[in-house]
Design a protein around this motif. Sequence first.
Motif, PDB file in Angstrom:
ATOM      1  N   ARG A 213     102.729  51.454  -4.352  1.00 26.46           N
ATOM      2  CA  ARG A 213     101.824  51.038  -3.276  1.00 26.46           C
ATOM      3  C   ARG A 213     100.421  51.638  -3.390  1.00 26.46           C
ATOM      4  O   ARG A 213      99.424  50.940  -3.188  1.00 26.46           O
ATOM      5  CB  ARG A 213     102.386  51.451  -1.908  1.00 26.46           C
ATOM      6  CG  ARG A 213     103.492  50.549  -1.419  1.00 26.46           C
ATOM      7  CD  ARG A 213     104.060  51.071  -0.104  1.00 26.46           C
ATOM      8  NE  ARG A 213     105.208  50.281   0.270  1.00 26.46           N
ATOM      9  CZ  ARG A 213     105.154  49.281   1.157  1.00 26.46           C
ATOM     10  NH1 ARG A 213     104.038  49.018   1.786  1.00 26.46           N
ATOM     11  NH2 ARG A 213     106.231  48.582   1.429  1.00 26.46           N
ATOM     12  N   HIS A 214     100.335  52.940  -3.685  1.00 26.99           N
ATOM     13  CA  HIS A 214      99.009  53.572  -3.661  1.00 26.99           C
ATOM     14  C   HIS A 214      98.073  52.946  -4.690  1.00 26.99           C
ATOM     15  O   HIS A 214      96.944  52.575  -4.369  1.00 26.99           O
ATOM     16  CB  HIS A 214      99.121  55.078  -3.887  1.00 26.99           C
ATOM     17  CG  HIS A 214      97.787  55.756  -3.879  1.00 26.99           C
ATOM     18  ND1 HIS A 214      97.028  55.869  -2.742  1.00 26.99           N
ATOM     19  CD2 HIS A 214      97.034  56.289  -4.881  1.00 26.99           C
ATOM     20  CE1 HIS A 214      95.879  56.471  -3.032  1.00 26.99           C
ATOM     21  NE2 HIS A 214      95.859  56.736  -4.326  1.00 26.99           N
ATOM     22  N   GLY A 215      98.539  52.830  -5.914  1.00 29.64           N
ATOM     23  CA  GLY A 215      97.692  52.264  -6.968  1.00 29.64           C
ATOM     24  C   GLY A 215      97.214  50.869  -6.622  1.00 29.64           C
ATOM     25  O   GLY A 215      96.034  50.532  -6.815  1.00 29.64           O
ATOM     26  N   ILE A 216      98.112  50.068  -6.078  1.00 27.01           N
ATOM     27  CA  ILE A 216      97.745  48.682  -5.759  1.00 27.01           C
ATOM     28  C   ILE A 216      96.783  48.639  -4.563  1.00 27.01           C
ATOM     29  O   ILE A 216      95.841  47.833  -4.546  1.00 27.01           O
ATOM     30  CB  ILE A 216      99.006  47.830  -5.506  1.00 27.01           C
ATOM     31  CG1 ILE A 216      99.852  47.763  -6.791  1.00 27.01           C
ATOM     32  CG2 ILE A 216      98.644  46.431  -5.034  1.00 27.01           C
ATOM     33  CD1 ILE A 216      99.151  47.137  -7.991  1.00 27.01           C
ATOM     34  N   ALA A 217      96.968  49.549  -3.602  1.00 27.53           N
ATOM     35  CA  ALA A 217      96.047  49.605  -2.459  1.00 27.53           C
ATOM     36  C   ALA A 217      94.630  49.936  -2.936  1.00 27.53           C
ATOM     37  O   ALA A 217      93.646  49.333  -2.490  1.00 27.53           O
ATOM     38  CB  ALA A 217      96.522  50.636  -1.435  1.00 27.53           C
TER      39      ALA A 217
END
Lengths: 357, 357
Positions: free
Chosen positions: B195-199
């Motif tokens: 999630r973090h990378g894609i956010a």
Amino acid sequence: MTDTSPREFTLNCPVPRESHNTVQMAHGGGGRLMRNLIEEMFLPAFAAGQTGEKILPHDSAVLPLETARLAFTTDTFVVSPLFFPGGDIGKLAVYGTVNDLAMAGAKPLWLSAGFILEEGLPMDTLRRIVASMQAAASEVGATVVTGDTKVVDRGKGDGVFINTSGVGVVPDGVEISPARVAPGDRILVSGDLGRHGIAIMSVREGIEFQGALPSDCGSLSDLVQSLFSAGARDIHCLRDLTRGGLASALNEIAKDRGVGIELDEPSIPVAGPVAGACELLGLDPLYVANEGRLVAFVAPGSANRVLDAMRQHPSAPEAAMIGTVIDRHSGTVELRGALGGGRILDLLSGEQMPRIC
Amino acid sequence: MTDTSPREFTLNCPVPRESHNTVQMAHGGGGRLMRNLIEEMFLPAFAAGQTGEKILPHDSAVLPLETARLAFTTDTFVVSPLFFPGGDIGKLAVYGTVNDLAMAGAKPLWLSAGFILEEGLPMDTLRRIVASMQAAASEVGATVVTGDTKVVDRGKGDGVFINTSGVGVVPDGVEISPARVAPGDRILVSGDLGRHGIAIMSVREGIEFQGALPSDCGSLSDLVQSLFSAGARDIHCLRDLTRGGLASALNEIAKDRGVGIELDEPSIPVAGPVAGACELLGLDPLYVANEGRLVAFVAPGSANRVLDAMRQHPSAPEAAMIGTVIDRHSGTVELRGALGGGRILDLLSGEQMPRIC
């Protein structure tokens, strides 16, 4: 010369207060703007989570465990250039944090190293800096136990920035804090002032000054430990003289404690080449940064003994007693000349020279 | 499509090995180049000052005092942009360091905050970041006790970089370390991945993905403390999955311990929108960064109990058992598909996306 006399239109042309809306170089300079930033933004935010007595800004936080008191501190180094006469950013990063621990009376134990590297930095440069850090840590008996590396794109950093944080142990019976500064305290300085700032300036501006001018960049840890035998309880406060120099450090303490400080100008040691360079550059050596000098506040009865102990230490043969804490002129630092005339040393807005540490 | 077949002139046109002479973005990416930098430069230098057993790289150093074991860690944050769905650099800086302490089993006590501000940064931006840091620190029961501020010239930084270091206490009976990972250990993950990378990617590239994709940026501290009641001695190792994602964290441990790791692909949780975004962008979610997920190595007899404890915690309802440590294929991580086919998850040179933390 520029005409600096007041003009009619001044009142009709308000200066934009940009300094309050965006970060200025002076916010990192150790002067009034930095103090404002800390007092108006950081302390109110972070103090919300703190219990107990009001925390005065100091070089290290002292933290009680059940059976020991730890000191904990952090410092980031963005000095430019990375290498300068008498040191480099690596050495500075280790000594800087070790010295902050020493200012709480703590012996340094553990250090962290956090690197922000700019893409394209030569590996050899990094290798030299890391070797220099390790040599400095070894010398002071501290160990780098944890670290982190980040890389930013070209043009988003400047070679290398280093954060070092440190943990140390405060010996029993040692209670060093700005809160203990009191009228009557004698003020000692551990050596001549202004070397670090002038050393940085000489490389940055490509100026060659007469005589060698290496930075005073060095550890204060062993010096502080050696003073404790001369009267630990009577050493009220220690402060290392970094950004903003002697004048800024004394101003902070005078304002925090609501006391006055009187300095005896002729007794403040400044080396000849530093005085000469300052004259040439229009700088006041009392505001120029040091990286291996401290000021000590000592109860009057022990001041001579502590001064003797300083002078016997190899790092402080030129230590001097330079002034006294007084119960008048709260919040001000006054410099008294040889003939008795005085001038107020005010807190500058920022640093005379940015990015010296 | 580009023709990627070998060409005659390749042998006559050697690629310059610049990657060994200067810092590359990949040196900050959590992959092979970063590991090389740490193993070839930092560890040999700083280990010279260390005594006792060989130190394996881990999230926090655990430091013995006479009567307590402290954890000490540091992390620098250079994320771009400063604000992203589900968080900002301030929150990230607090949780990141708190999570590193948690990976040693430590309860966070004290934090430091070291700022590098770029001249011209809006004060309001800094104020929002500081407030976010304080809220995060409060939530996890930690206190920011010491700090430092440096300002660099416009174009020599990028808004704000933050270093946080942290000190915590390791409870008695807790012994979390990569050295305890052993064949037979079950591997648990605390939630869905990537999630973090894609956010970050969605803001940086201005891409709108279907469905909400906030970062998983959050504290793992309370989750870890809650697991201890389910079998503290049997939790061998914890690792938070930041730069380089799950694949990089597992590769590090497999290589450090000389064990193999077998993962069961269908049981690894990846949210639909993350899987979709990864497909669109050509990314592998197992290498994408998280900022609120951990992997746990647990003795087989306690694995189900620890998994249940995870799922009962509000931050980890989707926790899953995803693999096993084996005594074959030393140093490799293998992903087994639903039909039994396998592929090796190697350590990448760098990060698929730079500056995500």
